[in-house]
Design a protein around this motif. Structure first.
Motif, PDB file in Angstrom:
ATOM      1  N   PRO A 102       0.774  -1.243   0.000  1.00  0.00           N
ATOM      2  CA  PRO A 102       0.000   0.000   0.000  1.00  0.00           C
ATOM      3  C   PRO A 102       0.808   1.296   0.000  1.00  0.00           C
ATOM      4  O   PRO A 102       0.499   2.208  -0.776  1.00  0.00           O
ATOM      5  CB  PRO A 102      -0.853  -0.125   1.263  1.00  0.00           C
ATOM      6  CG  PRO A 102      -1.055  -1.598   1.403  1.00  0.00           C
ATOM      7  CD  PRO A 102       0.253  -2.212   0.967  1.00  0.00           C
ATOM      8  N   LEU A 106       0.737   3.976  -3.174  1.00  0.00           N
ATOM      9  CA  LEU A 106       0.204   5.335  -3.094  1.00  0.00           C
ATOM     10  C   LEU A 106       1.219   6.358  -3.591  1.00  0.00           C
ATOM     11  O   LEU A 106       0.858   7.324  -4.263  1.00  0.00           O
ATOM     12  CB  LEU A 106      -0.232   5.655  -1.658  1.00  0.00           C
ATOM     13  CG  LEU A 106      -1.460   4.897  -1.166  1.00  0.00           C
ATOM     14  CD1 LEU A 106      -1.709   5.166   0.309  1.00  0.00           C
ATOM     15  CD2 LEU A 106      -2.688   5.252  -1.995  1.00  0.00           C
ATOM     16  N   VAL A 120      -4.006   0.570  -6.736  1.00  0.00           N
ATOM     17  CA  VAL A 120      -4.734   1.306  -5.694  1.00  0.00           C
ATOM     18  C   VAL A 120      -6.235   1.105  -5.860  1.00  0.00           C
ATOM     19  O   VAL A 120      -6.954   0.910  -4.868  1.00  0.00           O
ATOM     20  CB  VAL A 120      -4.344   2.797  -5.692  1.00  0.00           C
ATOM     21  CG1 VAL A 120      -5.265   3.613  -4.796  1.00  0.00           C
ATOM     22  CG2 VAL A 120      -2.895   2.952  -5.225  1.00  0.00           C
ATOM     23  N   LEU A 121      -6.728   1.134  -7.096  1.00  0.00           N
ATOM     24  CA  LEU A 121      -8.157   0.870  -7.318  1.00  0.00           C
ATOM     25  C   LEU A 121      -8.536  -0.537  -6.851  1.00  0.00           C
ATOM     26  O   LEU A 121      -9.558  -0.724  -6.192  1.00  0.00           O
ATOM     27  CB  LEU A 121      -8.507   1.056  -8.794  1.00  0.00           C
ATOM     28  CG  LEU A 121      -8.552   2.491  -9.291  1.00  0.00           C
ATOM     29  CD1 LEU A 121      -8.778   2.526 -10.797  1.00  0.00           C
ATOM     30  CD2 LEU A 121      -9.622   3.279  -8.563  1.00  0.00           C
ATOM     31  N   MET A 123      -6.930  -2.303  -4.631  1.00  0.00           N
ATOM     32  CA  MET A 123      -6.782  -2.321  -3.175  1.00  0.00           C
ATOM     33  C   MET A 123      -8.026  -1.732  -2.515  1.00  0.00           C
ATOM     34  O   MET A 123      -8.565  -2.298  -1.557  1.00  0.00           O
ATOM     35  CB  MET A 123      -5.535  -1.535  -2.771  1.00  0.00           C
ATOM     36  CG  MET A 123      -5.296  -1.440  -1.287  1.00  0.00           C
ATOM     37  SD  MET A 123      -3.783  -0.540  -0.871  1.00  0.00           S
ATOM     38  CE  MET A 123      -4.222   1.135  -1.304  1.00  0.00           C
ATOM     39  N   LEU A 124      -8.506  -0.600  -3.026  1.00  0.00           N
ATOM     40  CA  LEU A 124      -9.702   0.022  -2.465  1.00  0.00           C
ATOM     41  C   LEU A 124     -10.924  -0.879  -2.652  1.00  0.00           C
ATOM     42  O   LEU A 124     -11.762  -0.995  -1.745  1.00  0.00           O
ATOM     43  CB  LEU A 124      -9.934   1.389  -3.106  1.00  0.00           C
ATOM     44  CG  LEU A 124      -8.902   2.463  -2.749  1.00  0.00           C
ATOM     45  CD1 LEU A 124      -9.118   3.713  -3.586  1.00  0.00           C
ATOM     46  CD2 LEU A 124      -8.915   2.770  -1.258  1.00  0.00           C
ATOM     47  N   ALA A 125     -11.016  -1.538  -3.806  1.00  0.00           N
ATOM     48  CA  ALA A 125     -12.118  -2.470  -4.037  1.00  0.00           C
ATOM     49  C   ALA A 125     -12.039  -3.629  -3.041  1.00  0.00           C
ATOM     50  O   ALA A 125     -13.067  -4.045  -2.476  1.00  0.00           O
ATOM     51  CB  ALA A 125     -12.078  -2.989  -5.473  1.00  0.00           C
ATOM     52  N   MET A 127     -10.645  -3.584  -0.073  1.00  0.00           N
ATOM     53  CA  MET A 127     -10.990  -3.065   1.254  1.00  0.00           C
ATOM     54  C   MET A 127     -12.505  -2.928   1.402  1.00  0.00           C
ATOM     55  O   MET A 127     -13.076  -3.264   2.442  1.00  0.00           O
ATOM     56  CB  MET A 127     -10.289  -1.731   1.494  1.00  0.00           C
ATOM     57  CG  MET A 127      -8.783  -1.859   1.647  1.00  0.00           C
ATOM     58  SD  MET A 127      -7.909  -0.281   1.542  1.00  0.00           S
ATOM     59  CE  MET A 127      -8.517   0.584   2.948  1.00  0.00           C
ATOM     60  N   GLY A 128     -13.149  -2.437   0.335  1.00  0.00           N
ATOM     61  CA  GLY A 128     -14.604  -2.310   0.359  1.00  0.00           C
ATOM     62  C   GLY A 128     -15.286  -3.667   0.444  1.00  0.00           C
ATOM     63  O   GLY A 128     -16.253  -3.841   1.200  1.00  0.00           O
TER      64      GLY A 128
END
Length: 139
Positions: A102, A106, A120-121, A123-125, A127-128
């Protein structure tokens, strides 16, 4: 003041990642390639980070407070459970495949590196997806 300290810390961390080459996924993949052209520099960066963090961590563990006098928020969990093992395996697999974790992702995304933006996209997906699953499992 807290925001200024957080910003300065993030900038110093990002600069360290850039200077050490750790925002470059090829460097990470080289470290993980034990059977090929192994690059030990990531291990040296990790040892350096441990050396830098060791004394302040000992200090805050003894005092229980930060430099600003606030209560230190240190991890208390010591149990190795299924959730930790699966999360660690997913993290390691993602790191090995993409060459990013991470922090460096970033930094590289800030430099508009396409692979880092995609990471990052993803990773965010992830996490969601985990937050959704965790809410469902505990409800």
């Amino acid at each position: 003041m807290r925001a200024v300290i957080a910003l300065a810390s993030g900038l110093i961390f990002g600069l360290g990642l850039l200077l050490s080459g750790m925002a470059n996924p090829a460097k990470v993949i080289g470290f993980l390639d034990l059977a090929g052209a192994w690059d030990p520099s990531l291990a040296l960066v990790m040892l350096g980070a441990i050396g830098v963090a060791f004394i302040p961590l000992q200090w805050v563990q003894r005092r229980g407070t930060t430099l600003r006098g606030e209560a230190a928020q240190l991890p208390t969990g010591r149990q190795i459970d299924r959730r930790l093992v699966i999360g660690s395996l997913l993290f390691g697999a993602g790191w090995g495949v993409a060459g990013f974790c991470p922090g460096p992702a970033l930094v590289a995304a800030g430099a508009l590196v396409p692979q880092a933006l995609l990471f990052v996209l993803a990773m965010l997906a992830g996490m969601g997806l985990f937050a959704w699953y965790d809410r469902r499992a505990t409800a």
